[in-house]
Design an enzyme around this catalytic site. Structure first.
Site, PDB file in Angstrom:
ATOM      1  N   ASP A   1      -1.020   6.169  -5.527  1.00 58.30           N
ATOM      2  CA  ASP A   1      -2.078   7.150  -5.804  1.00 58.30           C
ATOM      3  C   ASP A   1      -1.538   8.234  -6.728  1.00 58.30           C
ATOM      4  OD1 ASP A   1      -3.912   6.157  -3.567  1.00 58.30           O
ATOM      5  OD2 ASP A   1      -2.071   6.631  -2.488  1.00 58.30           O
TER       6      ASP A   1
ATOM      7  N   HIS B   1      -0.790  10.942  -2.316  1.00 59.43           N
ATOM      8  CA  HIS B   1      -2.120  10.523  -1.839  1.00 59.43           C
ATOM      9  C   HIS B   1      -3.051  11.697  -1.574  1.00 59.43           C
ATOM     10  CE1 HIS B   1      -5.127   9.438   1.230  1.00 59.43           C
ATOM     11  NE2 HIS B   1      -5.200   8.319   0.557  1.00 59.43           N
TER      12      HIS B   1
ATOM     13  N   HIS C   1       0.834  -1.203   0.000  1.00 55.17           N
ATOM     14  CA  HIS C   1       0.000   0.000   0.000  1.00 55.17           C
ATOM     15  C   HIS C   1       0.870   1.255   0.000  1.00 55.17           C
ATOM     16  CE1 HIS C   1      -2.881   2.816   2.274  1.00 55.17           C
ATOM     17  NE2 HIS C   1      -3.426   2.612   1.104  1.00 55.17           N
ATOM     18  N   ARG C   2       0.804   2.018  -1.058  1.00 56.82           N
ATOM     19  CA  ARG C   2       1.660   3.206  -1.260  1.00 56.82           C
ATOM     20  C   ARG C   2       3.134   2.792  -1.236  1.00 56.82           C
ATOM     21  NH1 ARG C   2      -1.650   7.292   2.900  1.00 56.82           N
ATOM     22  NH2 ARG C   2      -3.703   6.414   2.434  1.00 56.82           N
TER      23      ARG C   2
ATOM     24  N   ASP D   1       0.172  -2.065   4.414  1.00 55.29           N
ATOM     25  CA  ASP D   1       1.335  -1.188   4.621  1.00 55.29           C
ATOM     26  C   ASP D   1       2.588  -2.009   4.918  1.00 55.29           C
ATOM     27  OD1 ASP D   1      -0.251   1.113   4.390  1.00 55.29           O
ATOM     28  OD2 ASP D   1      -0.683   1.165   6.535  1.00 55.29           O
TER      29      ASP D   1
ATOM     30  N   GLU E   1      -4.160   3.923  -8.351  1.00 49.84           N
ATOM     31  CA  GLU E   1      -5.405   4.585  -7.944  1.00 49.84           C
ATOM     32  C   GLU E   1      -5.434   6.024  -8.439  1.00 49.84           C
ATOM     33  OE1 GLU E   1      -6.472   4.643  -3.757  1.00 49.84           O
ATOM     34  OE2 GLU E   1      -8.091   6.063  -4.183  1.00 49.84           O
TER      35      GLU E   1
ATOM     36  N   GLU F   1       0.758  -0.701  -4.854  1.00 46.22           N
ATOM     37  CA  GLU F   1      -0.361   0.241  -4.991  1.00 46.22           C
ATOM     38  C   GLU F   1       0.186   1.648  -4.841  1.00 46.22           C
ATOM     39  OE1 GLU F   1      -3.865   2.690  -3.357  1.00 46.22           O
ATOM     40  OE2 GLU F   1      -1.848   2.447  -2.568  1.00 46.22           O
TER      41      GLU F   1
ATOM     42  N   LYS G   1      -7.018   9.431  -7.985  1.00 51.30           N
ATOM     43  CA  LYS G   1      -7.780  10.133  -6.959  1.00 51.30           C
ATOM     44  C   LYS G   1      -8.764  11.120  -7.590  1.00 51.30           C
ATOM     45  CE  LYS G   1      -6.281   8.572  -2.975  1.00 51.30           C
ATOM     46  NZ  LYS G   1      -7.207   7.683  -2.221  1.00 51.30           N
TER      47      LYS G   1
END
Ligand code: G3P
Ligand code: CA
Length: 244
Positions: A37, A50, A8-9, A230, A110, A35, A112
């Site tokens: 953003d 993000h 995640h990120r 994470d 992703e 992943e 946003k």
């Protein structure tokens, strides 16, 4: 087959989120997928961040949409996390593509907020040109953005992020041509047949953001395809450690 591990990120437990350092750390942790953003700058460039402001994850201030790429690239995106990461930058999309060419890891991208088909193409065209389509899913919370993805690049797999199940999800999934429906972990906890229903409708399920072994165990029992975490190193260790 084991659930897939999605950083995640990046590997945001050990490096500043949404930086090349975090993406590299996710790959080194054995994540299947990273992943991240993306948002648009004032001059229409794609950057990996993000929040809709730079305040929390850089040494600058202001809205991403109000700053040029040059201004954002001048910011330090690492020191807020640790002085050891001073000098990390907000990545450009060109750097993302170069990272994916360099490392054998998939991308869960992703978008946003709301994007038009023209803006979406700023991401989809470089991914398609680099031959990365088989390794990419592009997702959004915004159905209109997923619709723009469908229109701009129908050959790329698309996902819809959910915090609650809309009553028309089956129709929406058909209309948007969804390959994935990716729920908040809290949604799965209250709707234990969600995964089975999405599988029956032909979509994969990646759940976010689960960082604890008891949560991974529940996700596995419910049959999720991928866990967004994470802590991809801990999840990979948990999966491998159970093997005989
Ligand atoms: O990929 C799903 C997850 O990242 C969505 O929430 O706020 O972390 O972008 P957020
Ligand atoms: Ca995200």
């Amino acid at each position: 087959m084991d659930m897939r591990v999605v950083g995640h990120r990046g590997n945001s437990a050990v490096a500043p989120q949404n930086t090349l350092a975090a993406f590299e750390a996710a790959w080194r942790a054995g994540a299947d997928c990273v992943e991240m953003d993306v948002q648009l700058t004032a001059d229409g460039r794609v950057v990996v961040i993000h929040d809709d402001t730079v305040d929390a994850t850089t040494d600058g201030a202001g809205a991403v949409a109000g700053l040029t790429l040059e201004a954002i690239r001048a910011l330090d995106a690492g020191s807020w996390f640790s002085p050891a990461f001073a000098g990390q930058r907000v990545p450009t999309f060109e750097e993302v593509v170069a990272f994916l060419r360099r490392r054998d890891i998939d991308l869960l991208l992703e978008l946003k907020d709301v994007w038009s088909p023209d803006d979406v193409a700023l991401c989809t065209e470089p991914l398609l040109a680099a031959g990365l389509a088989p390794r990419v899913v592009v997702q959004s919370f915004e159905a209109v953005t997923v619709g723009a993805l469908r229109d701009a690049a129908p050959e790329l797999r698309r996902g819809l992020l959910l915090e609650a199940v809309p009553p028309d999800l089956d129709d929406l999934a058909d209309e948007l041509g969804l390959a994935a429906v990716n729920p908040d972990g809290a949604l799965l906890a209250t709707d234990p047949t969600f995964v089975a229903r999405r599988h029956a409708a032909g979509q994969e399920v990646a759940v976010w953001t689960l960082d604890e072994p008891w949560e991974w165990q529940t996700a596995e029992r419910l049959g999720v395809d991928a866990v967004i975490t994470d802590c991809p190193d801990r999840l990979r260790g948990w999966l491998v450690g159970r093997e005989p």
